[in-house]
Design a protein around this motif. Structure first.
Motif, short mmCIF file in Angstrom:
data_model
loop_
_atom_site.label_atom_id
_atom_site.label_comp_id
_atom_site.label_asym_id
_atom_site.label_seq_id
_atom_site.Cartn_x
_atom_site.Cartn_y
_atom_site.Cartn_z
N LEU A 1 -2.07 -51.74 31.73
CA LEU A 1 -0.96 -52.82 32.02
C LEU A 1 -1.19 -53.85 31.06
N ASP A 2 0.04 -54.47 30.64
CA ASP A 2 0.05 -55.61 29.62
C ASP A 2 -0.38 -56.84 30.35
N GLU A 3 -0.19 -58.24 29.69
CA GLU A 3 -0.73 -59.22 30.29
C GLU A 3 0.02 -59.72 31.42
N ASN A 4 1.11 -59.17 31.86
CA ASN A 4 1.91 -59.65 33.06
C ASN A 4 1.78 -58.67 33.98
N GLY A 5 0.80 -57.74 33.74
CA GLY A 5 0.43 -56.58 34.76
C GLY A 5 1.56 -55.27 35.05
N LYS A 6 2.36 -55.35 33.73
CA LYS A 6 3.26 -54.30 34.07
C LYS A 6 2.82 -53.02 33.32
N GLU A 7 3.10 -51.86 33.94
CA GLU A 7 2.82 -50.58 33.30
C GLU A 7 3.22 -50.44 31.90
N LEU A 8 2.13 -50.07 31.00
CA LEU A 8 2.56 -49.70 29.63
C LEU A 8 2.22 -48.21 29.36
N TYR A 9 1.17 -47.65 30.08
CA TYR A 9 0.80 -46.30 29.84
C TYR A 9 0.08 -45.49 31.03
N SER A 12 -0.57 -46.34 19.33
CA SER A 12 0.16 -45.41 18.22
C SER A 12 1.75 -46.01 18.63
N ASN A 13 2.10 -46.33 17.48
CA ASN A 13 3.60 -46.92 17.53
C ASN A 13 3.76 -47.91 18.41
N ASN A 14 2.78 -48.81 18.24
CA ASN A 14 2.64 -50.15 19.14
C ASN A 14 2.79 -49.99 20.65
N ASN A 15 2.32 -48.73 20.82
CA ASN A 15 1.98 -48.26 22.42
C ASN A 15 0.72 -47.74 22.56
N ALA A 28 2.85 -42.51 44.23
CA ALA A 28 2.82 -43.62 44.99
C ALA A 28 2.35 -45.04 44.31
N ILE A 29 2.06 -44.58 43.18
CA ILE A 29 1.54 -45.88 42.64
C ILE A 29 2.26 -46.85 41.95
N LYS A 30 1.99 -48.36 42.10
CA LYS A 30 2.92 -49.46 41.52
C LYS A 30 3.15 -49.22 40.16
N LYS A 31 4.27 -49.97 39.82
CA LYS A 31 4.33 -50.10 38.07
C LYS A 31 4.23 -51.36 37.60
N LYS A 32 4.35 -52.20 38.77
CA LYS A 32 4.07 -53.94 38.20
C LYS A 32 3.10 -54.24 39.36
N TYR A 33 2.22 -55.09 38.77
CA TYR A 33 1.09 -55.63 39.48
C TYR A 33 0.99 -57.23 39.38
N THR A 34 0.65 -57.83 40.56
CA THR A 34 0.46 -59.31 40.36
C THR A 34 -1.08 -59.52 40.26
N PRO A 35 -1.40 -60.65 39.96
CA PRO A 35 -3.20 -60.77 39.84
C PRO A 35 -3.62 -60.55 41.31
#
Length: 470
Positions: free
Chosen positions: A89-97, A65-68, A104-111
């Protein structure tokens, strides 16, 4: 004998336990393989979807919805019902939704973070996390779903199939050995508990076979009814043995008595016959006729004894055929009483005949009924004094009742139980009375052969009453 029985029972118990274990193992492995290979919910009910399946299928609730990326309202309700949250997450592990995300959850993940989140329980966020993905706008997006329910657990297992098979073989052997040992111990104590009473029963049966009838076991346990029946059998056999011994004693006494009774007339017959053939004696016609009359009388007596024996055996073995004819029982009884009173030996006796009607017809064997009534009346005569009063009566109710009553000495209570037994002679029998000792037994058998009943009631010094129902 004991170990043989116990060994067989023990072997059966152990064999059954081992077979049950093998069947359970094979069944469990088969169902597990079927569930894993064909995704058939064998161990899980149809209505209980696993957390991993729920995660894989959740992609249908994710849209753009609206590219999100967003999730539908139904998807949100599903997450609420399962106490779960989602992070896309997007392809780089960053939170989109994110929806219902813990603080306490992370917003950015490595593989590596994503792999660790899938493999291990995240203690900081207190959730079991599953990972899946969906292509959105030509991008491969990943999403994490965390289940906060304490009932949702996950185990990550890494194994070498060669080690698995090797461990399975060793484990199966150890399992069989341990279970077999347990089954052996349980089976031993169980079989011992079950077979110990059997040894007692077998020993008891052997004692019964050896005529040891003083058995009295406590009826308890699994074989309670068996012990009770063995006790009952022991009691019955003891009573039968006692009765047999009593009957044998009566037979011995009867053989002695009848042997004496037979020897006496035989001695007379032999003596007079020897005298009559001796050339030194010159008897007159009168003397010859007198001796011949004595020989005839003694011979008739012996004939009666033999006939009693023969009739008794035929009645006992139920080999006597009845020759039934329509008979007026009133007339039959009247003729019996008259014949007895016409006998010179009993002409002075007092016998009263009573009846309610002139004619009572019945299908009977006249000769046998005459024999039975004769025996009963003669029994009353020979066991009492000459002044005895005997009453013979007949009447018809539902059945025909014939009563023979006297006011004589009576019969002792202990003798009443044996009065109709073969070979029994009452203690009141006079010296003048000789016979087979079968008269009362024959009378009883004749009445019962006619489907009748005979009962006796007596009191010492008051008399005896015999009732026949036909």
């Amino acid at each position: 004998m004991k170990w043989k029985l116990t060994g067989r029972f023990l072997f059966s118990v152990v064999l059954i336990v081992i077979l049950v274990i093998i069947i359970n193992i094979v069944t469990f492995l088969t169902l597990f393989i079927v569930e894993s290979a064909f995704h058939i919910p064998v161990f899980h009910g149809e209505k209980t979807e696993s957390a991993e399946s729920f995660t894989r299928d959740f992609k249908k609730y994710i849209t753009m919805s609206n590219n999100n990326p967003v999730i539908s309202d139904k998807g949100k309700r599903e997450l609420i019902d399962r106490k779960a949250w989602i992070q896309i997450l997007d392809e780089n592990g960053k939170e989109l939704y994110g929806y219902r995300l813990p603080k306490a959850i992370k917003k950015k993940y490595t593989p590596l973070d994503i792999v660790n989140a899938y493999k291990y329980v995240e203690e900081d966020i207190y959730a079991t996390v599953f990972v899946s993905g969906k292509e959105l706008n030509h991008h491969n997006n990943s999403y994490l779903i965390g289940f906060e329910s304490p009932y949702v657990k996950k185990i990550t297992w890494t194994y070498d199939s060669r080690d698995l098979m090797h461990n399975f073989k060793i484990g199966s052997i150890l399992l069989l050995l341990i279970d077999g040992l347990i089954a052996l111990l349980i089976g031993y104590f169980f079989s011992k508990r079950l077979t110990q009473p059997l040894y007692t029963l077998i020993n008891g049966i052997q004692r019964l076979a050896n005529k040891e009838y003083n058995l009295n076991y406590e009826p308890e346990g699994v074989y309670k009814d068996v012990f009770y029946n063995v006790n009952h059998l022991s009691y019955q056999l003891k009573a039968i043995e006692k009765e047999r011994e009593k009957l044998d004693k009566m037979k011995e006494e009867w053989v002695g008595n009848i042997s004496h009774d037979i020897k006496t007339p035989l001695a007379s017959i032999q003596g007079y016959a020897e005298m009559m053939k001796d050339k030194e004696y010159d008897f007159s016609i009168k003397e010859m006729r007198e001796y011949a009359e004595i020989i005839e009388r003694k011979s008739l007596y012996l004939k009666d004894v033999v006939e009693d024996l023969n009739l008794s055996i035929r009645l006992k073995n139920e080999k006597l055929s009845l020759n039934k004819t329509k008979t007026n029982l009133v007339e039959l009884l009247r003729s019996i009483v008259i014949d007895i009173l016409n006998d010179a030996k009993y002409s002075t006796r007092h016998i009263d005949f009573q009846y309610t009607e002139e004619k009572i017809d019945m299908e009977v064997d006249e000769l046998l009924i005459r024999r039975a009534i004769n025996n009963l009346i003669y029994n009353a005569i020979v066991h009492n004094d000459e002044n005895i009063q005997i009453t013979v009566s007949i009447e018809k109710k539902e059945r025909v009742h014939i009563i023979i009553k006297d006011n004589g000495r009576g019969i002792k209570k202990k003798e009443l139980d044996y009065i109709f037994d073969r070979y029994y002679r009452g203690t009141n029998t006079g010296e003048s009375h000789k016979g087979s000792g079968l008269g009362m037994a024959i009378a009883n058998d004749i009445i019962r052969t006619h489907n009748g009943e005979i009962t006796i009631d007596s009191m010492v010094d008051y008399g005896t009453t015999i009732e026949i129902q036909l």
